[in-house]
Enzyme design. Structure first.
Site, PDB file in Angstrom:
ATOM      1  N   HIS A  86       0.824  -1.226   0.000  1.00 34.24           N
ATOM      2  CA  HIS A  86       0.000   0.000   0.000  1.00 34.24           C
ATOM      3  C   HIS A  86       0.850   1.264   0.000  1.00 34.24           C
ATOM      4  O   HIS A  86       0.350   2.340  -0.317  1.00 34.24           O
ATOM      5  CB  HIS A  86      -1.048  -0.028   1.121  1.00 34.24           C
ATOM      6  CG  HIS A  86      -0.590   0.303   2.500  1.00 34.24           C
ATOM      7  ND1 HIS A  86      -0.314  -0.648   3.449  1.00 34.24           N
ATOM      8  CD2 HIS A  86      -0.402   1.482   3.108  1.00 34.24           C
ATOM      9  CE1 HIS A  86       0.033  -0.061   4.581  1.00 34.24           C
ATOM     10  NE2 HIS A  86      -0.005   1.238   4.402  1.00 34.24           N
TER      11      HIS A  86
ATOM     12  N   SER B 148       3.655   1.788   8.732  1.00 28.17           N
ATOM     13  CA  SER B 148       3.439   0.911   7.584  1.00 28.17           C
ATOM     14  C   SER B 148       4.770   0.671   6.902  1.00 28.17           C
ATOM     15  O   SER B 148       5.475   1.622   6.569  1.00 28.17           O
ATOM     16  CB  SER B 148       2.511   1.592   6.575  1.00 28.17           C
ATOM     17  OG  SER B 148       1.215   1.575   7.053  1.00 28.17           O
TER      18      SER B 148
ATOM     19  N   ASP C 263       0.808  -7.737   2.129  1.00 30.79           N
ATOM     20  CA  ASP C 263       1.026  -6.296   1.920  1.00 30.79           C
ATOM     21  C   ASP C 263       2.531  -5.969   1.918  1.00 30.79           C
ATOM     22  O   ASP C 263       3.047  -5.362   2.856  1.00 30.79           O
ATOM     23  CB  ASP C 263       0.295  -5.522   3.020  1.00 30.79           C
ATOM     24  CG  ASP C 263       0.154  -4.047   2.693  1.00 30.79           C
ATOM     25  OD1 ASP C 263       0.818  -3.577   1.748  1.00 30.79           O
ATOM     26  OD2 ASP C 263      -0.605  -3.352   3.396  1.00 30.79           O
TER      27      ASP C 263
END
Ligand code: ASP
Length: 709
Positions: free
Chosen positions: A79, A645, A216
């Site tokens: 992402h 992230s 991810d």
């Protein structure tokens, strides 16, 4: 008195617990690493005079990442590179859907918008920053003086160290400021990004959710000029050789194992007062979540049945949806835990503590009341302020261009050294280029809908919150105003932007372009708000410093600063959790779960290559022995937030075992208060990364490069 003391102690310990978490580099030396579970020394972790793990950790486009090969290969989240993949995707070459793989180095393509930052050093500059504050200066001036000083310090360092980026970060408002110096790598290229149906498997349904089965992850590479200095993209650039890269451990981790994370957490609000939380809960979170929900639905409807239109909206939908669900989670959590109320009760105790000592009372006696007064003022005008803010970026691109044209005209009339950075002579060209590029994803029907909706929201503001002059510009009928705006503007034509941005303030004022007329009409309100905010920030800057100071006395311990996008360490263990009565989630998911969820329909449309590999390639090397399957995601109780992230999740020896990408739904509240009962973060297990890369992506060469095979 006894009871008073007991409550005191309970609150003190809850406050202390809530501070556990994100340690800045400057605090690492205070930790007893061995006792906590680390099998490495302070020096292995951070060594200002040598090489350490910290040198392998990067900020990549606002996310985190880490070097994992001597040739500048970086692992981060899927992402985090999504926007860059969107930028190279077309209906014919849909890399979002199909994934991207550069089979050889010369096929690696620029990841638009991604810059890598490496922390090189830090230094406390609190004294210098606060030296500009005088006791009776007007509050707005206090804010401006502090901001100016922070900027001056950074600029002086950048001047003395060409090519470096310097930034002064506020650690505690009004109290602690730290100068960070960064290496900035501007040529970043895509290497391998799996299919969306792996990298974003289960889509928004599973976002902020555990159990999770999302791969991810992605790989990018840092490039520099031949002499090793950072440079813009050039075919002649060479792979960057990092000071340090992480060792990847293909054996992963197990339930109960110690793990730690190094990364760049964005923002937390643990040291904010009760009034801040109440404001967020009542206004900011709700307004934003509702607006995003509507905008997402509008974009999704626009893209239905036309992939080319959908591609234009993909990255924005993803970004808004991520925040929306996070905010919804926070709202649920705030209500469930009654956090604002709890904090208010703490503050009542704090007030008693303050008043129990005459000297303390003299210094801190009115701090809480003064803070509450600032928030009371903010609350009274919140509806209007939120709409004005939303005009800043959520009212469509045509209007945002008009606002920028007005801003440019004002700034460019000033001497160069007094302008805002984008409009300094050296940056003007780049700023306009960026504005032009943004039109790549422009789609008028959506833009028009956003613009009209924002006007309607503004016009519907209640008495006392109205924006002066707005109704007069718009006229009797919003629809007519909007139609005329899009019919008679050059602002939506990228080739005309140079001319638009060359307008003087007088030309802007005389313009009959409806977007520009509106920007001009909103200007007084926007300026007044800027001044009001500078005053409030000045007030809070002073008050929050006192608030934190007295809270530290109350609790008897120094606090760790809230996250602020600077490098932090957090540690914990692989651990399941019980989000509600009679439920317990174990902390490792496996490939079996991916297959169980797969329906063939988006977002559960696992690619055939993965289904085939699942049958034929359950490689023992990547198996979790006890679970007898390939592990997909892991759950742990470290303290993370947005910006983490892509962070490296490491085992006790500092080897990479996962890539952090999310939190469980209840942990969205973590930003306000950490608790072992609900704070859980999620990573993709390194074994899944390696297995997918080798058997689904057919990119076994990456495993060779990182020394796993
Ligand atoms: N998924 C998150 C993000 O988008 C990471 C987190 O907030 O935990 O930044």
């Amino acid at each position: 008195m006894k009871r008073f003391l007991l409550v005191f102690t309970l609150i003190a310990s809850s406050l202390a617990l809530a501070d556990e978490g994100m340690y800045p580099i400057s605090e690492i030396h205070k930790l007893n690493l061995k006792k906590l579970g680390f099998l490495i020394s302070q020096k292995d972790l951070y060594n200002p005079n040598g090489v350490s793990l910290l040198d392998a950790i990067v900020n990549v486009g606002g996310c985190s990442g880490s070097f994992i090969s001597k040739d500048g290969l970086v692992i981060t989240n899927h992402h985090c590179v999504f926007g860059a993949v969107q930028a190279i995707s077309t209906k014919e070459n849909d890399y979002i859907t199909d994934g991207f793989l550069a089979a050889t180095r010369d096929k690696e393509v620029p990841a638009r918008g991604l810059v890598i930052r490496i922390t090189e050093s830090y230094k406390d500059v609190s004294k210098e920053v606060l030296s500009v504050v005088t006791p009776n200066m007007p509050l707005a001036d206090r804010t401006r003086a502090i901001n100016k000083k922070m900027q001056e310090i950074a600029e002086a360092v950048e001047k003395a160290n060409p090519g470096k980026q310097a930034q002064v970060s506020e650690m505690f408002a009004g109290r602690n400021y730290v100068l960070f110096v960064y290496q900035r790598i501007r040529d970043v290229r895509l290497v391998y990004v799996p299919q969306r149906s792996i990298g974003e498997f289960a889509g928004e349904n599973d976002n902020w959710v555990w159990p999770r089965h999302t791969g991810d992850f992605s790989f990018v590479r840092a490039y520099v000029a031949k002499d090793g200095t950072p440079a813009e993209y050039s075919a002649d650039n060479v792979a960057y050789q990092p000071k340090k890269f992480l060792k990847v451990n293909p054996n992963g981790v197990d339930d109960g194992d110690f793990v730690f994370i190094l990364g760049y957490p964005g923002r937390t609000f643990r040291h904010q007062p009760a009034a801040y939380i109440a404001y967020d809960e009542t206004f900011r979170l709700k307004f934003t979540a509702d607006l995003y929900e509507w905008q997402i639905a509008t974009m999704e409807a626009a893209g239905k049945g036309d992939r080319a239109v959908a591609i234009k909206h993909d990255a924005r939908i993803k970004g808004l949806a991520n925040t929306m669900k996070n905010f919804q989670g926070k709202l649920t959590g705030l209500k469930r835990l009654r956090l604002a109320e709890g904090k208010q009760a703490e503050e009542e105790m704090l007030q008693k503590f303050i008043e129990a000592d005459a000297k303390r009372k003299e210094v801190y006696g009115t701090v809480l009341a003064d803070i509450n007064a600032v928030y009371a003022e903010m609350s009274a005008t919140a509806p209007r302020e939120m709409v004005l803010d939303a005009f800043g970026g959520l009212a469509g691109q045509a209007f945002s261009t008009a606002a920028a044209v007005l801003g440019a005209a004002i700034e460019r009339a000033k001497p160069d050294d007094q302008r805002m950075a984008p409009w300094k002579d050296a940056n003007v060209k780049g700023t306009i280029e960026g504005r032009k590029r943004a039109f790549r994803d422009y789609y008028e029907p959506t833009d028009r809908a956003f613009f009209k909706d924002m006007l309607q929201r503004a016009l519907a503001l209640p008495e006392g919150n109205r924006i002066a002059g707005l109704a007069e510009v718009v006229g009797a009928d919003v629809e007519t105003f909007v139609a005329a705006a899009y019919a008679n503007t050059i602002l939506t034509k990228p080739d005309s932007l140079e001319a638009a941005f060359a307008m003087t303030e007088a030309q802007v004022q005389a313009s009959n372009d409806n977007f520009i007329r509106l920007a001009w009409a909103l200007r007084p309100a926007a300026e007044e708000l800027r001044e009001t905010r500078a005053r409030r920030t000045g007030a809070l800057n002073r008050l929050l410093a006192l608030y934190v100071e007295v809270k530290e006395q109350f609790v008897g311990k120094d606090f760790i600063p809230d996250a602020n996008s600077t490098l932090r360490l957090t540690y914990g263990r692989i651990k399941g959790y019980s989000p509600s009565d009679a439920t317990y989630y174990s902390p490792i998911t496996t490939l079996k779960g991916v297959l169980e969820k797969t329906t063939g329909e988006e977002p559960y449309n696992t690619p055939p290559a993965l289904l085939e590999a699942a049958q034929k390639q359950r490689d023992a090397k990547f198996m979790h022995k006890k679970l007898n399957d390939i592990p997909v995601a892991i759950l742990y109780n470290t303290d993370t937030t947005g910006g983490n992230s892509g962070s490296a999740v490491m085992n006790a020896k500092g080897e990479l075992v996962g890539v952090n990408f999310d939190r469980a739904y209840h942990a969205t509240i973590n930003d306000y208060a950490w608790s072992d009962s609900y704070s859980r973060s999620i990573a993709v297990d390194i074994r899944y990364v390696l297995w997918v890369t080798k058997y689904v992506g057919n990119a076994g060469f990456i495993l060779k490069e990182i020394g796993v095979e």
